[in-house]
Design a protein around this motif. Structure first.
Motif, PDB file in Angstrom:
ATOM      1  N   CYS B 173      -3.142   1.722   0.119  1.00 44.80           N
ATOM      2  CA  CYS B 173      -2.722   2.365   1.375  1.00 44.80           C
ATOM      3  C   CYS B 173      -3.855   2.390   2.402  1.00 44.80           C
ATOM      4  O   CYS B 173      -3.613   2.280   3.599  1.00 44.80           O
ATOM      5  N   CYS B 176      -3.945  -0.800   4.044  1.00 49.68           N
ATOM      6  CA  CYS B 176      -2.693  -0.934   4.791  1.00 49.68           C
ATOM      7  C   CYS B 176      -2.797  -0.209   6.137  1.00 49.68           C
ATOM      8  O   CYS B 176      -2.442  -0.751   7.181  1.00 49.68           O
ATOM      9  N   CYS B 192       7.214   1.298  -2.743  1.00 50.70           N
ATOM     10  CA  CYS B 192       5.929   0.613  -2.635  1.00 50.70           C
ATOM     11  C   CYS B 192       4.984   1.194  -3.672  1.00 50.70           C
ATOM     12  O   CYS B 192       4.933   2.412  -3.851  1.00 50.70           O
TER      13      CYS B 192
END
Ligand code: SF4
Ligand code: SF4
Ligand code: SF4
Lengths: 382, 264
Positions: B173, B176, B192
């Motif tokens: 994350c 991301c 996810c």
């Protein structure tokens, strides 16, 4: 139209059809425009050129761990609230090369990119966001040390703020006193009005340069009814806001409850993924990484957004100081809401609700504060 | 890590070893040809099966080990590799977690061989596919299926320059969000694995509107149980939750336990 001089504090009305003239006036003054636009199912902040790039007719719906866009059924240009991005990504980039060095005989030469930053105009900054920029200004500019990378980006910024007319379930700016009406620090503040009298913006000049730009845009003076209509927009938004955080004595509340069963309870749900800190418009922690190439003749130093939710964040010789998720969640919330006040004289939370929406499992900072307040150990003992 | 021989007269010697694997990670190394050419004079590649059949004798400064241990012969061979290597680095999901072939660990391997092979008695295979670290001491692990070329170059550069490699163990994350991707789990309701998966790939899948598949295996302190609650809210339950954690890193501890927790 003849240009009539305006001054800071003046309020005028700009028709929907003349908003492009505002963007053009900024572009003509050498600003790169950054504004909201629809991307990948959300409203993102990107470079924009025309009013057509704005999310006309879109509205967001948010709750813990969920975000959806849908059509509003009208043509409002700013009929949504804050999304996954925040302005911090432009002032304090997620990944930034600080300098590089090249080997040169027995020594090395350091090169730092000091080319001037583009001047950016932020279009559509909300009350909570303006407050967040203020918090980061405090952190990066007004302390003992000035962050030159932030300063270089911040100096040129022109802010076109927007008073929110729509709120989502995760907003709690009213209780944090940051919105829905924008506070100090804007160049121009817009209130979007769409009623029987048409689609228009009540525009207030906050600074002399804001007034100068507004003067170059077709407008008419705002009358009492325009001002009243703008006040209604903010009042309705305030009324519609359901979420809140009780900040009364919050610093001592959290300091006194460093040991509290709630930290373990939230740690069972928290994945320490760090999404909350990444989306938070005030979180400023970063790590610095040095890299070399294979030959060892070239090195670079990079700064990257980091988070108190990682193990390495508190790693010192021998291990991580905060190995448990409960210690990391407590660190985040206690810094944000309590020690931030000691450190910077303000709360680290502006009530934007991003950490609630973008937490994949919907952990809610307002709920965590409430739970601790309801079972405040100090109060129970006292 | 102690300094390598990078700065002494003799060139550091690098060896690449293959165990049960698809060769994909070695190919990532071949993909680094530009970077490697730049140091061709600085390091000696003593063994690299995908690139050349020549094997130079040990000892080696750095051994990159690809693949998992699935046969009695390989279980012996890895001991030899360890003895001859100053640093042993495992590369990829097979070497660090047992790979996709570790799906056998959840079933009876005899049953498989009897179905697949005409004369199963010729097949010498272990009951389990195990990571290298179950057999010998491992100095560093590079995750991924396959590994990321940049992480590999970073690791080798760090070893050669006697510095700590920048190979983070936090969530996908973080990568991301740094690249500005809109979270697919929150904005699209797409399950996810990013929140429990180690960073390294640059969070490629979410940038193509897909959930993370967990190629880099469990991150530091992975709360898979909390993520499974999140996934069930998106409609993923029971057997599907078992399968989600049973891919390339099925036998990595956190993923194995989570998949078992959802088995009926
Ligand atoms: S803590 Fe959450 S609500 Fe507060 S400013 Fe940060 S992201 Fe917004
Ligand atoms: S509170 Fe939510 S977003 Fe933040 S680290 Fe925990 S699980 Fe991730
Ligand atoms: S898309 Fe996946 S990896 Fe990216 S922030 Fe969301 S949960 Fe994490």
């Amino acid at each position: 139209m003849k240009e009539i001089a305006l001054k800071a504090g003046d309020t005028v009305v700009v028709a929907r059809g003349d908003l492009q003239a505002l963007l053009d006036a900024l572009a003509a003054r050498d600003y790169t425009l950054i504004g909201p636009t629809v991307r990948d199912g959300a409203i993102a902040y990107c470079e924009i050129r025309t009013v057509e790039d704005l999310p006309a007719g879109w509205e967001d719906e948010q709750d813990g761990g969920t975000y959806r866009l849908h059509r509003r059924g009208d043509g409002r240009l700013f009929g949504f609230t804050v999304g996954p991005h925040s302005w911090k990504q432009f002032l304090y980039p997620p990944v930034l090369k600080l300098w590089e060095a090249r080997r040169n005989g027995h020594g090395f030469t350091v090169h730092r990119d000091e080319s001037p930053q583009p001047r950016r105009a932020f279009i559509g900054v909300r009350g909570c966001e303006l407050a967040a920029i203020g918090v980061q200004d405090q952190v990066f500019l007004h302390g003992k040390y000035v962050d030159s990378t932030y300063q270089a980006r911040r100096e040129g910024v022109f802010i076109v703020a927007v008073n929110c007319g729509h709120v989502v379930s995760t907003c709690f700016c009213v209780s944090m006193k940051t919105g829905p009406k924008v506070g100090k620090g804007f160049d121009i503040a817009l209130t979007e009005i769409l009623d029987a009298d048409g689609h228009r913006f009540v525009a207030e000049a906050g600074t002399a340069r804001g007034a100068e730009v507004l003067a170059a845009v077709p407008h008419r003076p705002a009358d009492a009814s325009d001002r009243a209509a703008a006040e209604v927009v903010s009042a309705n938004a305030e009324q519609a806001m359901k979420r809140s955080m009780d900040t009364e004595g919050i610093r001592d509340l959290l300091y006194n409850n460093a040991e509290h069963p709630r930290w373990e309870a939230v740690a069972n749900r928290c994945m320490t993924c760090a999404n909350c800190t990444m989306v938070c418009p005030t979180c400023f922690c970063h790590t610095v990484e040095d890299v070399t190439d294979l030959s060892g003749s070239h090195a670079e130093r990079w700064r990257k957004w980091d988070s108190c939710f990682t193990m390495e964040f508190s790693y010192i010789h021998g291990g991580s100081v905060r190995p448990s998720a409960s210690a990391r969640y407590r660190q985040w919330m206690t810094h944000k809401l309590a020690s931030w006040i000691d450190q910077f004289g303000t709360s680290g939370c502006v009530g934007c609700g991003r950490c609630i929406t973008w937490c994949p499992v919907g952990i809610d900072i307002t709920e965590e504060v409430r739970a601790i307040r309801e079972t405040d150990r100090a109060a129970e003992e006292g | 890590m102690a300094p390598t021989k990078a700065k002494t007269a003799s060139k550091p010697r690098l060896a690449v070893w293959k165990f049960a694997s698809c060769d994909g990670c070695q190919l990532s190394l071949l993909d680094c040809e530009d970077e490697l050419l730049a140091v061709a004079g600085a390091i000696e590649i003593a063994n690299f099966p995908e690139a050349s059949r020549a094997v130079a004798k040990g000892p080696y400064d750095v051994s990159l080990v690809e693949g998992s241990i699935t046969t009695p012969h390989d279980a012996e061979r890895i001991q030899m590799v360890r003895k001859q290597s100053r640093y042993l680095v495992t590369i990829g999901a097979c070497a660090t977690a047992g790979g996709i072939q570790a799906l056998r660990n959840f079933a009876d391997v005899k049953e498989f061989t009897s179905i697949v092979y005409a004369t199963p008695q010729y097949i010498q295979t272990l009951k389990k596919s195990t990571p290298i670290t179950d057999h010998v001491f491992v100095d560093f692990e590079l995750r991924g299926c396959p590994i990321n070329k940049h992480q590999l170059v970073e690791l080798v550069s760090a070893l050669l320059n006697s510095r700590k490699p920048n190979v983070p163990t936090y969530s996908a994350c973080i990568e991301c969000k740094r690249r500005g991707t809109v979270c697919v789990m929150v904005a699209q309701g797409t399950p996810c694995l990013g929140p429990v998966t180690q960073a390294g790939c640059g969070a490629i899948c979410p940038s193509y509107h897909r959930g993370c598949y967990g190629c880099y295996g469990p991150k530091e302190s992975p709360n898979t149980a909390a993520l499974s609650v999140g996934w069930s809210r998106l409609g993923v339950r029971g057997d599907d939750l078992v399968r989600v954690y049973r891919t390339y890193n099925a036998y990595a501890d956190a993923f194995r336990r989570e998949s078992e927790a959802h088995e009926k």
